[in-house]
Design a protein around this motif. Structure first.
Motif, PDB file in Angstrom:
ATOM      1  N   LYS A  94       0.857  -1.174   0.000  1.00 37.78           N
ATOM      2  CA  LYS A  94       0.000   0.000   0.000  1.00 37.78           C
ATOM      3  C   LYS A  94       0.902   1.235   0.000  1.00 37.78           C
ATOM      4  CE  LYS A  94      -3.750   2.254   2.561  1.00 37.78           C
ATOM      5  NZ  LYS A  94      -4.624   2.163   3.760  1.00 37.78           N
ATOM      6  N   PRO A  95       0.935   1.988  -1.109  1.00 41.31           N
ATOM      7  CA  PRO A  95       1.881   3.104  -1.200  1.00 41.31           C
ATOM      8  C   PRO A  95       1.366   4.378  -0.534  1.00 41.31           C
ATOM      9  CG  PRO A  95       0.700   2.888  -3.261  1.00 41.31           C
ATOM     10  CD  PRO A  95       0.222   1.768  -2.377  1.00 41.31           C
TER      11      PRO A  95
ATOM     12  N   VAL B  19       2.655   4.282 -11.008  1.00 40.93           N
ATOM     13  CA  VAL B  19       2.312   3.029 -10.341  1.00 40.93           C
ATOM     14  C   VAL B  19       3.604   2.239 -10.157  1.00 40.93           C
ATOM     15  CG1 VAL B  19       1.018   0.874 -10.505  1.00 40.93           C
ATOM     16  CG2 VAL B  19       0.000   3.007 -11.344  1.00 40.93           C
ATOM     17  N   THR B  20       3.988   1.998  -8.905  1.00 37.59           N
ATOM     18  CA  THR B  20       5.272   1.353  -8.626  1.00 37.59           C
ATOM     19  C   THR B  20       5.276   0.737  -7.235  1.00 37.59           C
ATOM     20  OG1 THR B  20       7.680   1.720  -8.527  1.00 37.59           O
ATOM     21  CG2 THR B  20       6.264   3.487  -7.710  1.00 37.59           C
TER      22      THR B  20
ATOM     23  N   ARG C 114      -9.032   9.189 -12.021  1.00 38.24           N
ATOM     24  CA  ARG C 114      -9.491   7.898 -11.511  1.00 38.24           C
ATOM     25  C   ARG C 114      -8.381   6.853 -11.543  1.00 38.24           C
ATOM     26  NH1 ARG C 114     -15.158   7.443 -14.921  1.00 38.24           N
ATOM     27  NH2 ARG C 114     -16.033   9.476 -14.316  1.00 38.24           N
ATOM     28  N   LEU C 115      -7.372   7.072 -12.356  1.00 36.40           N
ATOM     29  CA  LEU C 115      -6.268   6.115 -12.433  1.00 36.40           C
ATOM     30  C   LEU C 115      -5.472   6.061 -11.137  1.00 36.40           C
ATOM     31  CD1 LEU C 115      -4.933   6.737 -16.072  1.00 36.40           C
ATOM     32  CD2 LEU C 115      -6.683   5.133 -15.287  1.00 36.40           C
ATOM     33  N   GLN C 116      -5.684   7.043 -10.256  1.00 32.96           N
ATOM     34  CA  GLN C 116      -5.025   7.000  -8.947  1.00 32.96           C
ATOM     35  C   GLN C 116      -5.414   5.739  -8.180  1.00 32.96           C
ATOM     36  OE1 GLN C 116      -2.731   8.832  -7.651  1.00 32.96           O
ATOM     37  NE2 GLN C 116      -2.746  10.805  -8.712  1.00 32.96           N
ATOM     38  N   SER C 117      -6.607   5.213  -8.463  1.00 34.42           N
ATOM     39  CA  SER C 117      -7.066   4.009  -7.752  1.00 34.42           C
ATOM     40  C   SER C 117      -6.175   2.802  -8.040  1.00 34.42           C
ATOM     41  CB  SER C 117      -8.512   3.681  -8.136  1.00 34.42           C
ATOM     42  OG  SER C 117      -8.599   3.349  -9.518  1.00 34.42           O
TER      43      SER C 117
ATOM     44  N   PHE D 147       1.763   7.073 -16.080  1.00 36.54           N
ATOM     45  CA  PHE D 147       0.701   7.638 -16.905  1.00 36.54           C
ATOM     46  C   PHE D 147       0.897   9.149 -16.999  1.00 36.54           C
ATOM     47  CE2 PHE D 147      -1.051   3.836 -14.857  1.00 36.54           C
ATOM     48  CZ  PHE D 147      -1.495   3.117 -15.965  1.00 36.54           C
ATOM     49  N   MET D 148       0.871   9.671 -18.221  1.00 39.28           N
ATOM     50  CA  MET D 148       1.039  11.104 -18.435  1.00 39.28           C
ATOM     51  C   MET D 148      -0.102  11.614 -19.310  1.00 39.28           C
ATOM     52  SD  MET D 148       5.174  11.393 -19.108  1.00 39.28           S
ATOM     53  CE  MET D 148       5.153  13.188 -18.952  1.00 39.28           C
ATOM     54  N   LEU D 149      -0.775  12.645 -18.839  1.00 39.49           N
ATOM     55  CA  LEU D 149      -1.859  13.277 -19.594  1.00 39.49           C
ATOM     56  C   LEU D 149      -1.266  14.424 -20.412  1.00 39.49           C
ATOM     57  CD1 LEU D 149      -5.020  13.247 -19.921  1.00 39.49           C
ATOM     58  CD2 LEU D 149      -5.043  15.090 -18.221  1.00 39.49           C
TER      59      LEU D 149
END
Length: 426
Positions: A84-85, A107-108, A160-163, A177-179
């Motif tokens: 859990k980061p 995400v790592t 939402r990708l934070q989930s 992920f880069m927007l």
């Protein structure tokens, strides 16, 4: 918690007359296993707790007693870590200029990640109109470090990708992920996190096949539940007798049955998953250990302790229409009086909510068998989901039906059709 004496007396009476109703499955054994898994001593079997560890040890002992082979290195425990980061900081540049850190998600499982366009990460581009979910999951499951460049048309969805960072497996590749509106010619990202590690374990036993040993048929259920919670009438243990000690009991009973038969041409894998209730981590980790092309079928068993909406001697199959596996099972049960039905609760998306989903998304004919009345199941996720509320006779009949209906698949005679990717889109 334990019910009043009258409830126990009635339950034992039911047992006495039920044992003769099943030719293949011993009702006394069903009750024994179920009663241990759902006992107060297991403290609700929440993933990552001593109660969960105790349940895993019991299941492993049952697999050993049944004569199954350990999954690896002499152990029935398929252990893994979940991280859990905690986000500490992030800096990014694009084409030499500072880049808004809110438009970068890393995400790592590594405390520090630093990369540039020369770091050798695979590049995935998500253009306007693309299947964002499909490309994101493809990057996460691809097993390689990747930078996913997402078009700004997905700006509302991007947060939402934070989930995806909530809990991660040991060895998860770095995915950034880069927007961005344009594909950058140069970029740099540096992110730091700390982590809380939790050790977990599935319980897995193997019954090797004969002529088709390289192909697998999986029987599974999840053994975790909710653990301890707010007391209701003095009871704080969420025993999870139906959800899903019932399914785990079925897996153990089927392991014993098929070992005694000793005629499986395909290899049989019996799995009790952890962490279904907190995100499906056990089934997800398990699925990564298999080549999906070699998995002929998956029978996931969830909440079979109560009667279905059609009454006794019946159950339903989630995602029935997505493969012909249900039709095969029905054909094998002709004349038995038992009926499998399509899922009567399509609005609840059950096919995607249980431990079959990970392998199904990879094309495996993986379905969940259940009897739970999801629109009216009285004890679902309550402290009253206890052994005394279950119909052991009917449970034994369902387990027997699974054993009989799967026979042509484990023998290699039948191979269910695969789940098509277009059928997975909701």
């Amino acid at each position: 918690m334990k019910r009043i004496f009258l409830g126990l007396l009635l339950a034992s009476g039911t047992l006495a007359c039920a044992q003769t109703n099943s030719k293949l499955i011993n009702v006394a054994e069903v009750r024994r296993i179920e009663s241990v898994l759902a006992s107060d001593s297991m403290q609700g079997r929440r993933a990552g707790t001593p109660g969960s560890d105790k349940a895993a040890a019991f299941i492993a002992a049952e697999f050993k007693k049944a004569g199954l082979q350990p999954v690896a290195n002499g152990s029935y425990l398929q252990s893994f870590s979940v991280f859990k980061p905690k986000f500490l900081g992030l800096e990014a540049t694009v084409n030499g200029a500072a880049f808004d850190s809110r438009n970068v998600i890393v995400v790592t499982t590594q405390p520090e990640v630093a990369l540039t366009q020369a770091s050798g990460y695979e590049t995935v581009t998500v253009s306007a109109g693309d299947d964002l979910s499909g490309k994101v999951m493809g990057a996460l499951q691809g097993g390689k470090n990747a930078v996913v460049l997402i078009d700004t048309s997905f700006a509302k969805t991007f947060p939402r990708l934070q989930s995806l960072k909530r809990q991660l497996f040991q060895g998860t590749p770095n995915v950034v992920f880069m927007l961005t509106a344009d594909k950058p010619s140069a970029y740099s990202v540096k992110a730091t996190h700390s982590f809380e590690e939790t050790r977990m374990a599935n319980v897995v036993g193997i019954l090797p096949g004969k002529a088709k040993k390289a192909e697998q048929v999986i029987f599974s259920g999840h053994y975790d539940h909710l653990g301890l919670g707010k007391a209701v009438n003095g009871d704080s243990i969420y025993n999870g007798a139906n959800d899903d000690a019932a399914g785990t009991t079925a897996v153990i009973m089927l392991a014993n049955h098929f070992k005694k038969q000793n005629n499986n041409e395909r290899t049989l894998v019996f799995a009790a998953f952890t962490a279904e209730e907190v995100g499906g981590f056990g089934a997800t980790y398990f699925s990564r250990q298999f080549d999906p092309a070699k998995v002929a079928a998956m029978f996931n068993i969830e909440m079979i302790g109560t009667e279905s909406k059609w009454g006794k001697n019946s159950a339903y199959i989630t995602g029935f229409e997505k493969t012909d596996m249900g039709a095969i099972l029905q054909r094998n049960l002709e004349g038995t009086g038992f009926t499998f039905h399509p899922d009567p609760y399509p609005d609840q998306q059950l096919f995607y909510r249980s431990d079959n989903a990970t392998l199904a998304r990879l094309g495996v004919p993986a379905h969940t068998i259940s009897t739970s009345k999801m629109d009216s199941e009285k004890f679902y996720h309550t402290v009253d989901d206890e052994v005394e509320t279950l119909d052991m006779d009917n449970m034994a009949a369902i387990i027997e039906a699974i054993a009989k209906s799967s026979a042509s698949i484990i023998s290699g005679k039948d191979s269910p059709s695969r789940v098509k990717q277009e059928d997975l889109k909701r």
